[in-house]
Design an enzyme around this catalytic site. Sequence first.
Site, mmCIF file in Angstrom:
data_model
loop_
_atom_site.group_PDB
_atom_site.id
_atom_site.type_symbol
_atom_site.label_atom_id
_atom_site.label_comp_id
_atom_site.label_asym_id
_atom_site.label_seq_id
_atom_site.Cartn_x
_atom_site.Cartn_y
_atom_site.Cartn_z
ATOM 1 N N ASP A 1 0.831 -1.206 0.000
ATOM 2 C CA ASP A 1 0.000 0.000 0.000
ATOM 3 C C ASP A 1 0.865 1.256 0.000
ATOM 4 O O ASP A 1 0.534 2.256 -0.638
ATOM 5 C CB ASP A 1 -0.905 0.018 1.239
ATOM 6 C CG ASP A 1 -1.975 -1.046 1.151
ATOM 7 O OD1 ASP A 1 -2.429 -1.344 0.026
ATOM 8 O OD2 ASP A 1 -2.357 -1.583 2.201
ATOM 9 N N ARG B 1 2.902 6.314 -2.527
ATOM 10 C CA ARG B 1 3.995 7.143 -3.066
ATOM 11 C C ARG B 1 3.820 7.361 -4.568
ATOM 12 O O ARG B 1 4.119 8.433 -5.094
ATOM 13 C CB ARG B 1 5.353 6.532 -2.704
ATOM 14 C CG ARG B 1 5.670 6.741 -1.206
ATOM 15 C CD ARG B 1 7.002 6.165 -0.782
ATOM 16 N NE ARG B 1 6.963 4.735 -0.591
ATOM 17 C CZ ARG B 1 6.473 4.114 0.506
ATOM 18 N NH1 ARG B 1 6.008 4.828 1.510
ATOM 19 N NH2 ARG B 1 6.480 2.809 0.586
ATOM 20 N N GLU C 1 -5.026 10.024 4.289
ATOM 21 C CA GLU C 1 -5.373 10.987 5.333
ATOM 22 C C GLU C 1 -4.382 12.141 5.405
ATOM 23 O O GLU C 1 -3.234 12.012 4.986
ATOM 24 C CB GLU C 1 -5.457 10.317 6.715
ATOM 25 C CG GLU C 1 -4.161 9.990 7.421
ATOM 26 C CD GLU C 1 -3.400 8.807 6.878
ATOM 27 O OE1 GLU C 1 -2.327 9.031 6.287
ATOM 28 O OE2 GLU C 1 -3.850 7.662 7.013
ATOM 29 N N ASP D 1 -2.983 15.530 20.952
ATOM 30 C CA ASP D 1 -1.788 15.369 20.097
ATOM 31 C C ASP D 1 -2.040 15.849 18.673
ATOM 32 O O ASP D 1 -1.106 16.235 17.974
ATOM 33 C CB ASP D 1 -1.373 13.887 20.045
ATOM 34 C CG ASP D 1 -0.639 13.463 21.316
ATOM 35 O OD1 ASP D 1 -0.507 14.301 22.230
ATOM 36 O OD2 ASP D 1 -0.212 12.293 21.387
ATOM 37 N N THR E 1 -9.206 2.544 6.806
ATOM 38 C CA THR E 1 -8.643 1.296 7.323
ATOM 39 C C THR E 1 -7.170 1.440 7.709
ATOM 40 O O THR E 1 -6.560 0.467 8.147
ATOM 41 C CB THR E 1 -8.775 0.175 6.258
ATOM 42 O OG1 THR E 1 -8.408 0.723 4.983
ATOM 43 C CG2 THR E 1 -10.194 -0.345 6.178
ATOM 44 N N ALA E 2 -6.609 2.641 7.528
ATOM 45 C CA ALA E 2 -5.182 2.834 7.804
ATOM 46 C C ALA E 2 -5.005 3.474 9.210
ATOM 47 O O ALA E 2 -5.525 2.951 10.192
ATOM 48 C CB ALA E 2 -4.571 3.677 6.685
ATOM 49 N N TYR E 3 -4.320 4.600 9.305
ATOM 50 C CA TYR E 3 -4.043 5.228 10.606
ATOM 51 C C TYR E 3 -5.341 5.504 11.363
ATOM 52 O O TYR E 3 -5.438 5.300 12.575
ATOM 53 C CB TYR E 3 -3.269 6.525 10.347
ATOM 54 C CG TYR E 3 -2.689 7.206 11.565
ATOM 55 C CD1 TYR E 3 -2.364 6.489 12.720
ATOM 56 C CD2 TYR E 3 -2.440 8.584 11.546
ATOM 57 C CE1 TYR E 3 -1.809 7.127 13.827
ATOM 58 C CE2 TYR E 3 -1.885 9.228 12.646
ATOM 59 C CZ TYR E 3 -1.575 8.492 13.780
ATOM 60 O OH TYR E 3 -1.038 9.123 14.862
ATOM 61 N N ASN E 4 -6.372 5.934 10.647
ATOM 62 C CA ASN E 4 -7.683 6.219 11.240
ATOM 63 C C ASN E 4 -8.186 5.053 12.090
ATOM 64 O O ASN E 4 -8.672 5.234 13.202
ATOM 65 C CB ASN E 4 -8.668 6.519 10.111
ATOM 66 C CG ASN E 4 -10.110 6.579 10.574
ATOM 67 O OD1 ASN E 4 -10.523 7.539 11.212
ATOM 68 N ND2 ASN E 4 -10.872 5.536 10.287
ATOM 69 N N ALA F 1 -5.315 11.325 20.776
ATOM 70 C CA ALA F 1 -5.109 11.571 22.213
ATOM 71 C C ALA F 1 -5.775 12.879 22.674
ATOM 72 O O ALA F 1 -5.097 13.796 23.160
ATOM 73 C CB ALA F 1 -3.606 11.576 22.539
HETATM 74 P P1 NAP Z 1 3.976 1.800 6.717
HETATM 75 O O1 NAP Z 1 4.651 2.125 7.984
HETATM 76 O O2 NAP Z 1 4.432 0.595 5.960
HETATM 77 O O3 NAP Z 1 2.350 1.716 6.891
HETATM 78 C C1 NAP Z 1 1.687 1.225 7.937
HETATM 79 C C2 NAP Z 1 0.706 0.134 7.464
HETATM 80 O O4 NAP Z 1 -0.478 0.749 6.925
HETATM 81 C C3 NAP Z 1 1.229 -0.810 6.383
HETATM 82 O O5 NAP Z 1 0.929 -2.135 6.785
HETATM 83 C C4 NAP Z 1 0.441 -0.402 5.149
HETATM 84 O O6 NAP Z 1 0.246 -1.478 4.211
HETATM 85 C C5 NAP Z 1 -0.872 -0.019 5.779
HETATM 86 N N1 NAP Z 1 -1.768 0.816 4.971
HETATM 87 C C6 NAP Z 1 -1.475 1.900 4.206
HETATM 88 N N2 NAP Z 1 -2.600 2.389 3.635
HETATM 89 C C7 NAP Z 1 -3.618 1.581 4.047
HETATM 90 C C8 NAP Z 1 -5.017 1.569 3.805
HETATM 91 N N3 NAP Z 1 -5.614 2.501 3.039
HETATM 92 N N4 NAP Z 1 -5.779 0.616 4.411
HETATM 93 C C9 NAP Z 1 -5.216 -0.312 5.208
HETATM 94 N N5 NAP Z 1 -3.892 -0.342 5.474
HETATM 95 C C10 NAP Z 1 -3.105 0.589 4.903
HETATM 96 O O7 NAP Z 1 3.991 3.110 5.805
HETATM 97 P P2 NAP Z 1 3.337 3.261 4.382
HETATM 98 O O8 NAP Z 1 3.169 1.909 3.765
HETATM 99 O O9 NAP Z 1 4.101 4.323 3.673
HETATM 100 O O10 NAP Z 1 1.855 3.784 4.707
HETATM 101 C C11 NAP Z 1 1.604 5.099 5.108
HETATM 102 C C12 NAP Z 1 0.367 5.033 5.941
HETATM 103 O O11 NAP Z 1 0.678 4.452 7.207
HETATM 104 C C13 NAP Z 1 -0.240 6.375 6.326
HETATM 105 O O12 NAP Z 1 -1.053 6.894 5.303
HETATM 106 C C14 NAP Z 1 -1.006 6.015 7.583
HETATM 107 O O13 NAP Z 1 -2.369 5.716 7.281
HETATM 108 C C15 NAP Z 1 -0.375 4.742 8.083
HETATM 109 N N6 NAP Z 1 0.077 4.897 9.457
HETATM 110 C C16 NAP Z 1 -0.439 4.050 10.381
HETATM 111 C C17 NAP Z 1 -0.100 4.186 11.717
HETATM 112 C C18 NAP Z 1 -0.716 3.252 12.704
HETATM 113 O O14 NAP Z 1 -1.414 2.318 12.289
HETATM 114 N N7 NAP Z 1 -0.523 3.461 14.007
HETATM 115 C C19 NAP Z 1 0.774 5.189 12.131
HETATM 116 C C20 NAP Z 1 1.293 6.035 11.150
HETATM 117 C C21 NAP Z 1 0.933 5.885 9.801
HETATM 118 P P3 NAP Z 1 1.501 -2.117 3.392
HETATM 119 O O15 NAP Z 1 2.142 -3.032 4.399
HETATM 120 O O16 NAP Z 1 0.863 -2.906 2.274
HETATM 121 O O17 NAP Z 1 2.381 -0.990 2.940
HETATM 122 MN MN MN Z 2 4.308 0.056 3.838
#
Ligand code: NAP
Ligand code: MN
Length: 253
Positions: free
Chosen positions: A37, A42, A111, A139, A150-153, A174
Site C-alpha cells: 500500500d 507514493r 489521510e 496530540d 482502514t489505515a491510521y484512522n 489523544a
Molecule cells: P507503513 O509504515 O508501511 O504503513 C503502515 C501500514 O499501513 C502498512 O501495513 C500499510 O500497508 C498499511 N496501509 C497503508 N494504507 C492503508 C489503507 N488505506 N488501508 C489499510 N492499510 C493501509 O507506511 P506506508 O506503507 O508508507 O503507509 C503510510 C500510511 O501508514 C499512512 O497513510 C497512515 O495511514 C499509516 N500509518 C499508520 C499508523 C498506525 O497504524 N498506528 C501510524 C502512522 C501511519 P503495506 O504493508 O501494504 O504498505
Molecule cells: Mn508500507
Amino acid sequence: MSNSIENMLRNKLAKSSLHVFDNFSDDTDLIICIGGDGTLLRLVQEFGFPKTPIVGVNTGHLGFFQEILPEKIDDFIFLYNQDRYSIQGLNGVSCYIKTSDGTARHIALNEITVKGLSTHPVHLNISINNSFIERFSGDGLCVASPAGSTAYNYALGGSIVDPRLNLLQVTPIAPMQNVAYRSFTSSILIPSNDRLSVIPCSDDDKTLSIIYDGMMSEYENITELSIGLSRKKINLIRFDDYQFWEKVKSKFL
Ligand code: NAP
Ligand code: MN
C-alpha cells in the site's frame, strides 16, 4: 523480490501483446504498481493523482489497495484483455495551508494528519463550514478519506468506511478531556462538500506538522488549515469478485 516479479510481469505482458512503457504519459492505458500500500501511496503522490487506471500487484505486507497476488498475474492479464474489471474511484483529502508567509497545498489518498512538533499538546480551534465547533486539545487530528479509514484512522479508533460512502472522518489523536480542556473523543463524520477549518489557538500552536499519507512537511506561522474531500481521485482496477467487506475480513479479522 519485486524485481523478479517485474521481470515475470514484463514477459507475460509482452506475450499477451500488451505493450509495456517505462515512462508515464497522458495516453497510458494502465499503471501497474508492484509493492505494498505504501508503494501505491507514493506512486499517487509522484504522479499527482493520475486519472489513468491503476492496478496493484501485492508484494508488500498488507496490500489493501493491491488487487493482484503475484501468482495470479496470468488471471489478471486474461481478465484485463477481456475488459472484465470494474473501476473503484477513490477521492483524496486536500489540505490548504495558509501562513503569514504564503499558501501551500497537499493532497493525500489516505489521510491528512495535523500534529505539533514537540511533545506538548496542540490547541486548535475547529470549525465546520465556518460554524465554530470546539477548541481541540490533544496530540492532533487525523482527517481520513473512506479509502484511508482502514489505515491510521482505524488504529486511532476510527470507523471503517465503505468507499461507496463519500465522506470525511475527523478522528482526534489523544484528545484531552478534563476540567481544563474539553475535546471530542470520538470521530466526526462530515459530508463530502463540507470543509474543516483548523485555526491555531496561540502562537505556540502556529508551527505544525502536516502529514499526508505518511509524508511530513513542517509549516510555521500557520493562520488556518482548510481540509476537505478532494475532487481529485484515483481509479483503481478491481476484478469481478471484489467485495469491500470481504477485503476487510481478509485483512483485519
Ligand atoms: P507503513 O509504515 O508501511 O504503513 C503502515 C501500514 O499501513 C502498512 O501495513 C500499510 O500497508 C498499511 N496501509 C497503508 N494504507 C492503508 C489503507 N488505506 N488501508 C489499510 N492499510 C493501509 O507506511 P506506508 O506503507 O508508507 O503507509 C503510510 C500510511 O501508514 C499512512 O497513510 C497512515 O495511514 C499509516 N500509518 C499508520 C499508523 C498506525 O497504524 N498506528 C501510524 C502512522 C501511519 P503495506 O504493508 O501494504 O504498505
Ligand atoms: Mn508500507
